[in-house]
Design a protein around this motif. Structure first.
Motif, PDB file in Angstrom:
ATOM      1  N   GLU A  52       0.418   9.783  12.711  1.00  0.00           N
ATOM      2  CA  GLU A  52       1.500   9.779  13.694  1.00  0.00           C
ATOM      3  C   GLU A  52       1.070  10.455  14.986  1.00  0.00           C
ATOM      4  OE1 GLU A  52       6.252  10.915  13.814  1.00  0.00           O
ATOM      5  OE2 GLU A  52       4.892  12.158  12.629  1.00  0.00           O
ATOM      6  N   ASN A  53       0.298  11.519  14.878  1.00  0.00           N
ATOM      7  CA  ASN A  53      -0.189  12.256  16.042  1.00  0.00           C
ATOM      8  C   ASN A  53      -1.699  12.144  16.152  1.00  0.00           C
ATOM      9  OD1 ASN A  53       2.235  13.463  17.204  1.00  0.00           O
ATOM     10  ND2 ASN A  53       2.370  14.639  15.293  1.00  0.00           N
ATOM     11  N   HIS A  54      -2.188  12.199  17.378  1.00  0.00           N
ATOM     12  CA  HIS A  54      -3.611  12.044  17.627  1.00  0.00           C
ATOM     13  C   HIS A  54      -4.206  13.224  18.393  1.00  0.00           C
ATOM     14  CE1 HIS A  54      -3.106   8.084  15.948  1.00  0.00           C
ATOM     15  NE2 HIS A  54      -2.067   7.920  16.749  1.00  0.00           N
ATOM     16  N   TYR A  55      -3.391  14.273  18.521  1.00  0.00           N
ATOM     17  CA  TYR A  55      -3.868  15.552  19.020  1.00  0.00           C
ATOM     18  C   TYR A  55      -3.610  16.595  17.946  1.00  0.00           C
ATOM     19  CZ  TYR A  55      -3.784  13.193  23.533  1.00  0.00           C
ATOM     20  OH  TYR A  55      -3.982  12.322  24.557  1.00  0.00           O
ATOM     21  N   LEU A  56      -4.501  17.570  17.882  1.00  0.00           N
ATOM     22  CA  LEU A  56      -4.413  18.595  16.852  1.00  0.00           C
ATOM     23  C   LEU A  56      -4.788  19.927  17.479  1.00  0.00           C
ATOM     24  CD1 LEU A  56      -4.406  19.374  13.741  1.00  0.00           C
ATOM     25  CD2 LEU A  56      -6.876  19.057  13.884  1.00  0.00           C
ATOM     26  N   PHE A  57      -3.975  20.952  17.258  1.00  0.00           N
ATOM     27  CA  PHE A  57      -4.282  22.283  17.756  1.00  0.00           C
ATOM     28  C   PHE A  57      -5.124  23.021  16.736  1.00  0.00           C
ATOM     29  CE2 PHE A  57       0.033  21.626  19.784  1.00  0.00           C
ATOM     30  CZ  PHE A  57      -0.494  21.285  21.015  1.00  0.00           C
ATOM     31  N   ILE A  58      -6.214  23.644  17.192  1.00  0.00           N
ATOM     32  CA  ILE A  58      -7.097  24.361  16.280  1.00  0.00           C
ATOM     33  C   ILE A  58      -7.082  25.866  16.543  1.00  0.00           C
ATOM     34  CG2 ILE A  58      -8.579  22.388  15.809  1.00  0.00           C
ATOM     35  CD1 ILE A  58     -10.595  23.473  17.814  1.00  0.00           C
ATOM     36  N   MET A  69      -9.090  17.325  19.365  1.00  0.00           N
ATOM     37  CA  MET A  69      -8.771  18.661  18.887  1.00  0.00           C
ATOM     38  C   MET A  69      -8.613  19.550  20.112  1.00  0.00           C
ATOM     39  SD  MET A  69     -11.333  19.411  15.695  1.00  0.00           S
ATOM     40  CE  MET A  69     -10.954  18.855  14.031  1.00  0.00           C
ATOM     41  N   LEU A  70      -7.581  20.378  20.126  1.00  0.00           N
ATOM     42  CA  LEU A  70      -7.282  21.185  21.313  1.00  0.00           C
ATOM     43  C   LEU A  70      -7.220  22.667  20.980  1.00  0.00           C
ATOM     44  CD1 LEU A  70      -4.293  19.044  22.643  1.00  0.00           C
ATOM     45  CD2 LEU A  70      -6.664  18.934  23.459  1.00  0.00           C
ATOM     46  N   LEU A  71      -7.793  23.476  21.863  1.00  0.00           N
ATOM     47  CA  LEU A  71      -7.521  24.905  21.879  1.00  0.00           C
ATOM     48  C   LEU A  71      -6.423  25.104  22.912  1.00  0.00           C
ATOM     49  CD1 LEU A  71     -10.858  26.960  21.831  1.00  0.00           C
ATOM     50  CD2 LEU A  71      -9.005  27.055  20.169  1.00  0.00           C
ATOM     51  N   LEU A  72      -5.275  25.575  22.479  1.00  0.00           N
ATOM     52  CA  LEU A  72      -4.129  25.671  23.372  1.00  0.00           C
ATOM     53  C   LEU A  72      -4.032  27.033  24.052  1.00  0.00           C
ATOM     54  CD1 LEU A  72      -1.654  24.176  24.449  1.00  0.00           C
ATOM     55  CD2 LEU A  72      -0.367  25.071  22.500  1.00  0.00           C
ATOM     56  N   TYR A  73      -4.152  28.093  23.266  1.00  0.00           N
ATOM     57  CA  TYR A  73      -3.982  29.443  23.799  1.00  0.00           C
ATOM     58  C   TYR A  73      -5.286  30.231  23.867  1.00  0.00           C
ATOM     59  CZ  TYR A  73       0.915  28.404  22.791  1.00  0.00           C
ATOM     60  OH  TYR A  73       2.153  27.824  22.751  1.00  0.00           O
ATOM     61  N   TYR A  74      -6.157  30.015  22.915  1.00  0.00           N
ATOM     62  CA  TYR A  74      -7.426  30.739  22.891  1.00  0.00           C
ATOM     63  C   TYR A  74      -8.402  30.145  23.907  1.00  0.00           C
ATOM     64  CZ  TYR A  74      -6.357  33.326  18.571  1.00  0.00           C
ATOM     65  OH  TYR A  74      -5.821  34.176  17.634  1.00  0.00           O
ATOM     66  N   THR A  75      -9.247  30.992  24.469  1.00  0.00           N
ATOM     67  CA  THR A  75     -10.275  30.556  25.408  1.00  0.00           C
ATOM     68  C   THR A  75     -11.635  30.666  24.730  1.00  0.00           C
ATOM     69  OG1 THR A  75      -8.984  31.318  27.307  1.00  0.00           O
ATOM     70  CG2 THR A  75     -11.351  30.991  27.645  1.00  0.00           C
ATOM     71  N   PRO A  76     -12.408  29.584  24.694  1.00  0.00           N
ATOM     72  CA  PRO A  76     -13.695  29.639  24.006  1.00  0.00           C
ATOM     73  C   PRO A  76     -14.747  30.385  24.823  1.00  0.00           C
ATOM     74  CG  PRO A  76     -13.424  27.494  25.038  1.00  0.00           C
ATOM     75  CD  PRO A  76     -12.130  28.246  25.248  1.00  0.00           C
ATOM     76  N   GLU A  77     -15.616  31.078  24.100  1.00  0.00           N
ATOM     77  CA  GLU A  77     -16.787  31.666  24.734  1.00  0.00           C
ATOM     78  C   GLU A  77     -17.930  30.658  24.621  1.00  0.00           C
ATOM     79  OE1 GLU A  77     -17.274  35.537  22.946  1.00  0.00           O
ATOM     80  OE2 GLU A  77     -15.412  36.312  23.847  1.00  0.00           O
ATOM     81  N   GLY A 106      -5.831  29.619  15.940  1.00  0.00           N
ATOM     82  CA  GLY A 106      -5.268  30.298  14.784  1.00  0.00           C
ATOM     83  C   GLY A 106      -3.771  30.458  14.926  1.00  0.00           C
ATOM     84  N   GLY A 107      -3.031  30.044  13.897  1.00  0.00           N
ATOM     85  CA  GLY A 107      -1.588  30.217  13.909  1.00  0.00           C
ATOM     86  C   GLY A 107      -0.821  29.180  14.697  1.00  0.00           C
ATOM     87  N   VAL A 108      -1.520  28.146  15.221  1.00  0.00           N
ATOM     88  CA  VAL A 108      -0.840  27.097  15.985  1.00  0.00           C
ATOM     89  C   VAL A 108      -1.046  25.786  15.246  1.00  0.00           C
ATOM     90  CG1 VAL A 108      -0.671  25.876  18.179  1.00  0.00           C
ATOM     91  CG2 VAL A 108      -1.271  28.308  18.139  1.00  0.00           C
ATOM     92  N   GLY A 109       0.045  25.020  15.053  1.00  0.00           N
ATOM     93  CA  GLY A 109      -0.132  23.739  14.390  1.00  0.00           C
ATOM     94  C   GLY A 109       1.167  23.153  13.955  1.00  0.00           C
ATOM     95  N   ASP A 162      -1.962  22.956  29.747  1.00  0.00           N
ATOM     96  CA  ASP A 162      -2.801  24.148  29.915  1.00  0.00           C
ATOM     97  C   ASP A 162      -3.673  24.405  28.692  1.00  0.00           C
ATOM     98  OD1 ASP A 162      -3.838  26.245  31.403  1.00  0.00           O
ATOM     99  OD2 ASP A 162      -2.379  27.699  30.641  1.00  0.00           O
ATOM    100  N   ALA A 163      -4.166  23.351  28.065  1.00  0.00           N
ATOM    101  CA  ALA A 163      -5.109  23.517  26.954  1.00  0.00           C
ATOM    102  C   ALA A 163      -6.427  24.060  27.498  1.00  0.00           C
ATOM    103  CB  ALA A 163      -5.338  22.196  26.246  1.00  0.00           C
TER     104      ALA A 163
END
Length: 289
Positions: free
Chosen positions: A278-284, A185-193, A286-289, A96-97
């Motif tokens: 080691e990882n190839h996905y990154l959460f961007i 790079m992933l936005l996991l919880y925030y929704t972009p405008e 705020g406060g997630v990582g 659900d990114a």
């Protein structure tokens, strides 16, 4: 741009950029979707289709080069695996990114560090969360700058304007090669405008910036009202060097862009490749990582 130069450039074009061109001009390629699947077998079709799209979008857009970041909205069921040694399985899978930002595959990335030419606050001599975090000054070169400590109301470095914030400003550096083979790079919880894309000649970087929000429903049993929080995100990328800088936080977008425009960047002399990560996905978020 003459025909020979156009086709020479198109011969090395990543198919993802053709798909992105179609996304921006679907009316010019509405009958070509099936041909994209067949392009891998016959590269000449790729070149011909891309040339049509380039002409449809305008030669001037191509002349300035393809944008080095692509965005997409992942399917809610799409999963992203992150290695996590503390989990019994050794990994965690997220879904659900809200946004995925990808980059062209890069064999080697040049490691960089940055020096802020302007900040919306006075830089203290010590600031936890930064790298480095001690003996800081206007001459310090960073690989990570965090201003979270400035938001603590009872902290010795507290900035009154930031006391209702969690993270006023965070700046981090990354390597494009980390995101090869479908990484993002992933936005996991925030929704972009609305996302703005630009190229800044002064720093030779492609730039993407947007405001993002996260909504929370009310929780009456804990006396928590309904609320929406937000942050601003700016991403700079340099395809030639294979590096990326991400700025995020709760300061205004005008301040965020001013910080970004005044970053001085230099190479450390070290190069990074896909295998270094080691990882190839990154959460961007705020406060997630």
């Amino acid at each position: 741009m003459n025909r020979d130069k156009l086709f020479q450039a198109l011969s090395g074009l990543d198919d993802r950029y053709i798909a992105e061109a179609i996304r921006y001009a679907p009316e010019d390629a509405s009958s070509a979707s099936e041909r994209i699947v067949k392009m891998k077998a016959k590269r000449i079709i790729t070149i011909a289709l891309a040339a049509v799209l380039i002409l449809a979008l305008g030669v001037t857009a191509w002349a300035s080069g393809f944008f080095s970041m692509l965005t997409r909205q992942p399917d809610p069921e799409e999963t992203f695996r992150i290695n996590w040694s503390e989990n019994p399985s050794g990994y965690i899978e997220w879904s659900d990114a809200k946004l995925a930002v990808t980059f062209p595959d890069t064999a080697e990335s040049k490691e960089i560090e940055f020096r802020p030419g302007w900040l919306p606050y006075e830089l203290p001599s010590e600031l936890r969360g930064c790298h480095p975090w001690q003996n800081l000054s206007a001459d310090t070169w960073f690989q990570r700058l965090s201003s979270e400590d400035l938001a603590f109301a009872d902290g010795p470095q507290s900035v009154p304007a930031y006391r209702d914030m969690m993270q006023p400003l965070l700046i981090e550096t990354y390597s494009m090669s980390m995101f090869n083979n479908g990484g993002a790079m992933l936005l996991l919880y925030y929704t972009p405008e609305e996302i703005t894309e630009e190229h800044w000649d002064e720093q030779d970087v492609d730039v993407m910036y947007f405001h993002a929000t996260q909504h929370f429903d009310a929780v009456p049993e804990y006396n928590m009202p309904e609320r929406t929080i937000g942050e601003n995100i700016v991403v700079l990328s340099n395809a030639e060097g294979g590096w990326v800088i991400r700025l995020a936080g709760e300061i205004s977008m005008d301040e965020m862009l001013e910080v970004a425009r005044n970053l001085e960047v230099r190479e450390t002399g070290k190069t990074m490749s896909y295998e270094d990560f080691e990882n190839h996905y990154l959460f961007i978020d705020g406060g997630v990582g």
